[in-house]
Design a protein around this motif. Structure first.
Motif, mmCIF file in Angstrom:
data_model
loop_
_atom_site.group_PDB
_atom_site.id
_atom_site.type_symbol
_atom_site.label_atom_id
_atom_site.label_comp_id
_atom_site.label_asym_id
_atom_site.label_seq_id
_atom_site.Cartn_x
_atom_site.Cartn_y
_atom_site.Cartn_z
ATOM 1 N N ASN A 72 0.261 3.551 4.331
ATOM 2 C CA ASN A 72 -0.937 2.620 4.623
ATOM 3 C C ASN A 72 -2.092 2.691 3.817
ATOM 4 N N GLN A 73 -2.469 4.170 3.473
ATOM 5 C CA GLN A 73 -3.435 4.299 2.633
ATOM 6 C C GLN A 73 -3.403 3.671 1.376
ATOM 7 N N SER A 74 -2.187 4.087 0.731
ATOM 8 C CA SER A 74 -1.872 3.622 -0.854
ATOM 9 C C SER A 74 -2.041 2.025 -0.777
ATOM 10 N N LYS A 75 -1.540 1.355 0.436
ATOM 11 C CA LYS A 75 -1.732 -0.148 0.499
ATOM 12 C C LYS A 75 -3.127 -0.692 0.447
ATOM 13 N N SER A 76 -3.891 0.051 1.199
ATOM 14 C CA SER A 76 -5.114 -0.351 1.365
ATOM 15 C C SER A 76 -6.325 -0.194 0.366
ATOM 16 N N SER A 77 -5.827 0.631 -0.567
ATOM 17 C CA SER A 77 -6.604 1.257 -1.788
ATOM 18 C C SER A 77 -6.184 0.177 -2.862
ATOM 19 N N LYS A 78 -5.208 -0.651 -2.804
ATOM 20 C CA LYS A 78 -4.931 -1.447 -3.802
ATOM 21 C C LYS A 78 -5.749 -2.729 -4.042
#
Length: 80
Positions: free
Chosen positions: A74-80
């Motif tokens: 989820n962190q990865s998705k929100s940083s895109k």
């Protein structure tokens, strides 16, 4: 994923170490610390971790790993 064991209730150093690395952490205990002696019911790290898993025996580690992977995804998705 951290199991601070007896240091949960006694170690400000563990709490400071978690804060010092500035990485998300999940607190794990094999036993349910809230069903034990009064002094074991206070965790010095609970307010600096993402969450905790208590009382589910060795399954606690699998659940914590699953939660950590979900959090990181989820962190990865929100940083895109």
């Amino acid at each position: 994923i951290i199991n601070p064991a007896v240091y949960t209730h006694t170690s400000v150093a563990i709490r400071d170490a978690i804060l010092g690395v500035d990485k998300p952490a999940i607190e794990v205990h094999l036993s349910n610390i809230y069903k034990r002696e009064d002094f074991r019911k206070k965790s010095l790290v609970s307010d600096v971790v993402l969450g905790g898993i208590y009382g589910l025996g060795k399954e606690s580690y699998s659940l914590a790993l699953k939660a950590a992977l979900t959090f990181l995804k989820n962190q990865s998705k929100s940083s895109k």
